[in-house]
Scaffold this motif. Structure first.
Motif, mmCIF file in Angstrom:
data_model
loop_
_atom_site.group_PDB
_atom_site.id
_atom_site.type_symbol
_atom_site.label_atom_id
_atom_site.label_comp_id
_atom_site.label_asym_id
_atom_site.label_seq_id
_atom_site.Cartn_x
_atom_site.Cartn_y
_atom_site.Cartn_z
ATOM 1 N N ASN A 108 49.880 -27.040 36.672
ATOM 2 C CA ASN A 108 48.690 -27.308 35.859
ATOM 3 C C ASN A 108 48.850 -26.746 34.455
ATOM 4 N N ARG A 111 51.219 -28.943 32.434
ATOM 5 C CA ARG A 111 50.615 -30.220 32.045
ATOM 6 C C ARG A 111 49.543 -30.069 30.973
ATOM 7 N N THR A 112 48.713 -29.060 31.118
ATOM 8 C CA THR A 112 47.570 -28.950 30.215
ATOM 9 C C THR A 112 47.874 -28.168 28.943
ATOM 10 N N LYS A 113 48.788 -27.220 29.033
ATOM 11 C CA LYS A 113 49.026 -26.388 27.865
ATOM 12 C C LYS A 113 50.337 -26.691 27.177
ATOM 13 N N LYS A 116 51.126 -30.973 26.826
ATOM 14 C CA LYS A 116 50.188 -31.618 25.905
ATOM 15 C C LYS A 116 50.426 -31.247 24.464
#
Length: 210
Positions: A108, A111-113, A116
């Motif tokens: 996670n 993917r998010t930090k 992106k």
DNA sequence: AACTTATTCAACCGCATAATG
DNA sequence: ACATTATGCGGTTGAATAAGT
């Protein structure tokens, strides 16, 4: 969550969706007695209307002691980037190098930090400053991050033997749990843990039995 | 204050592999 | 050797929440 079509009456369907506090307690209590593993069997024996996979995931990613909650530190960020560049999406492998972190958490985070931030996604603060700016990003759950950027759930567990070694007793667990841990804890075991244990009504019969 | 959009992360699914009969 | 079942992993989804307008 609209998809949690838990069946009550005849208990046909296996429950899905978010775990309730009662389920957490049952799972933690059962594992504290019998240890982890044999997940399908565990799910049945503990009286959890969940499949083994779900129990395993819940335990490993959320209930297991030693889990580190809260923001990824700059050091962890570096490790993740380094290992990802070498290993690729081997989240479980990467997580092994980050004590207290789970593969899900690393995935996670990436993917998010990290991911992106690739060109075109710039928008968020750099991962490191984000990490140092603390806190409790972990919204709904997460143990206390108060005054302590990185917290860790810790052994020893509160003794949850009352939660039951076998599911005869689990029947009462829900009742006890809801009685003691009402909704203000967000229905989460570790939310409860931080501020809860010192406030236990120890004179209650349930605890006297300990 | 109300609404919209973006972000986060818990939990699911499907597949691969390991263990067992 | 094969079939079945359990476990582990990575990818993905979607509800909850935060941020922006």
């Amino acid at each position: 969550m609209a998809r949690m079509m838990c069946g009550r009456a005849g208990e046909p369907a296996v429950r899905k969706g978010p775990w309730t506090l009662e389920e957490d307690l049952i799972l933690v209590g059962y594992i504290s007695h019998h240890g982890e593993g044999s997940w399908d069997n565990l799910a049945r024996s503990a009286g959890l209307n969940r499949n083994g996979k779900s129990c395993r995931l819940r335990w490993l990613n959320y209930l297991r002691p030693g889990l580190r909650r809260g923001s990824i530190s700059p050091e962890e960020d570096m490790v993740i980037r380094e290992l990802h560049s070498r290993l690729g999406n081997k989240w479980a492998e990467i997580a092994k190098h980050l004590p207290g972190r789970t593969d899900n958490e690393v995935k996670n985070y990436w993917r998010t930090k990290v991911h992106k931030k690739a060109p075109g996604h710039q928008k968020q603060l750099p991962a490191t400053s984000e990490a140092t700016s603390s806190v409790s990003a972990s919204t709904s759950h997460a143990s206390s991050t108060v005054g302590d950027e990185y917290t860790q759930t810790s052994f020893p567990y509160p003794d949850l033997s009352w939660v039951a070694a076998d599911h005869h007793e689990t029947v009462d667990v829900g009742a006890s749990a809801t009685r003691f841990f009402p909704s203000e804890f967000g229905g989460n075991f570790w939310n409860v843990q931080d501020n809860f244990w010192e406030t236990l009504p120890l004179s209650d019969p349930v605890y006297e039995a300990l």
